[in-house]
Design an enzyme around this catalytic site. Sequence first.
Site, short mmCIF file in Angstrom:
data_model
loop_
_atom_site.label_atom_id
_atom_site.label_comp_id
_atom_site.label_asym_id
_atom_site.label_seq_id
_atom_site.Cartn_x
_atom_site.Cartn_y
_atom_site.Cartn_z
N ASP A 1 -81.87 -18.01 -30.74
CA ASP A 1 -81.33 -16.65 -30.46
C ASP A 1 -81.04 -15.68 -30.67
O ASP A 1 -81.26 -14.57 -30.13
CB ASP A 1 -79.93 -17.66 -30.43
CG ASP A 1 -78.65 -17.21 -28.52
OD1 ASP A 1 -80.08 -16.47 -28.13
OD2 ASP A 1 -77.75 -17.49 -28.36
N LYS B 1 -81.41 -21.68 -43.34
CA LYS B 1 -80.32 -21.41 -44.42
C LYS B 1 -80.68 -22.96 -45.18
O LYS B 1 -79.12 -23.69 -45.32
CB LYS B 1 -79.09 -21.16 -43.47
CG LYS B 1 -78.73 -19.51 -42.79
CD LYS B 1 -79.22 -18.37 -44.19
CE LYS B 1 -77.56 -18.33 -44.43
NZ LYS B 1 -77.45 -17.36 -45.48
N TYR C 1 -75.68 -25.82 -30.55
CA TYR C 1 -75.17 -24.89 -28.79
C TYR C 1 -75.24 -27.15 -28.57
O TYR C 1 -74.52 -26.69 -26.44
CB TYR C 1 -76.64 -24.58 -28.24
CG TYR C 1 -76.83 -23.52 -28.56
CD1 TYR C 1 -75.39 -22.94 -28.99
CD2 TYR C 1 -77.21 -22.29 -28.60
CE1 TYR C 1 -75.20 -21.29 -30.06
CE2 TYR C 1 -77.34 -21.08 -28.92
CZ TYR C 1 -76.55 -20.26 -29.28
OH TYR C 1 -76.46 -19.62 -29.79
N ASP D 1 -84.17 -12.26 -30.17
CA ASP D 1 -82.93 -10.68 -29.44
C ASP D 1 -83.63 -9.79 -30.99
O ASP D 1 -83.97 -8.29 -29.97
CB ASP D 1 -81.71 -11.24 -28.86
CG ASP D 1 -81.42 -11.74 -27.41
OD1 ASP D 1 -82.86 -12.44 -27.24
OD2 ASP D 1 -80.32 -11.52 -27.09
N ASP E 1 -81.02 -14.94 -42.99
CA ASP E 1 -79.95 -13.83 -43.40
C ASP E 1 -81.16 -12.91 -43.99
O ASP E 1 -81.44 -11.07 -43.30
CB ASP E 1 -78.93 -13.37 -44.03
CG ASP E 1 -79.72 -14.71 -45.44
OD1 ASP E 1 -80.47 -15.65 -45.60
OD2 ASP E 1 -78.46 -14.29 -46.82
#
Length: 363
Positions: free
Chosen positions: A249, A193, A142, A253, A225
């Site tokens: 992020d 990852k 980001y 959630d 994942d």
Amino acid sequence: MSNKKILVLPGDGIGNEVMAEVLKIIDWLSKTRSMSFDISERLVGGTAYDKEGDSISDETMQEALDADAVLFGAVGGPQWDNVEREKRPEAALLRLRKELDLFANLRPAVVFDALAEASPLKLNLVKGLDILILRELTSGVYFGQPRGIEEYEPGKQKALDTQIYFDYEIDRIARVAFDLAKKRNNKVTSVEKANVMETGVLWRQVVKKTHEDYSDITLENMLADNCAMQLVRNPKQFDVLVTDNLFGDLLSDCAAMLTGSLGMLPSASLGAEIDGKRNGLFEPVHGSAPDIAGENKANPIATILSFAMMLRYNLNQQDLAKSLEDVIQKVLNEGFRTADLYSSDDQTLVSCSKMGDLILERL
Ligand code: NAD
């Protein structure tokens, strides 16, 4: 305990209503326990923009820097949607995070027994769930440079974001994870990852090295994942889960939804510990809820739980934090619900201020 300086920023909309309930508790603690708070309250968000010309004034920012902790309600509302970007209500939150250097975002996902039915997952998977997602908040894709959208051929465009992590950024968030795990169940799951990303490879290496200083904590590495899958398959396997800005992020959630309700979700953002002081901002996950603002209908529990996080993580008052959480559990077990949680006739519908009173009475 010496006086702790707390800056209270209720903000806009229901921010004011939910914060009023926390202030009742703080007032009670000051009168009945051997702890005193030095509370100051200031404007933030749209209300500050209207009265002070900016969503956070320099004076308020300075008070935040001087405080031991900042308690934040919520900001925003349709009346400020057209304000210039750098003065928008949300800009205040970004400035606070940046200037306090709050790189560690903590989001607990706790399922209260009385609300376990509200989770979209099966009862046995979530009953008793208590996990903590720790997200790196100030770096990663980001913020990485270069970024942008450019023309690579006449009439054709490409977009670029850069995922970048420095070793010291990974080390400092890993240290927070291990320190938090010490106060919980001594397990950290580090998520990246490493199979396909260089930042993942470095992340795993640095976390492993940092772990050498925390031999009493169990460290597990997991691919992001797989982690998303495990969060819905068997969420209780986790204790502290630490990950980067992007994966955090998404995964926070996902974990939040396990608990079923926005009005119940607290959060904390922490900085580095310097000379025994760690900057911290504590706030509910929800926004200013303009649709119910001013109606005394909001659920104050997310903000009260954010205050409990302040007690636990910034003021070193674990027992008090636990008793506050236990009291909330008790009020819910007794069947009291604000409108967002109310689902059947055998429950008692209560207002925001009544919920605050019930919690206070049982404290
Ligand atoms: P929201 O979280 O304010 O509301 C979403 C829905 O959940 C609404 O129906 C609301 O009534 C309900 N809700 C939220 N919190 C509740 C509570 N404590 N009790 C009962 N019901 C609750 O999100 P939104 O509607 O997308 O955004 C409204 C405003 O808040 C926008 O201006 C947005 O930018 C801002 N916002 C601020 C923050 C923040 O201050 N950290 C976070 C998210 C959104």
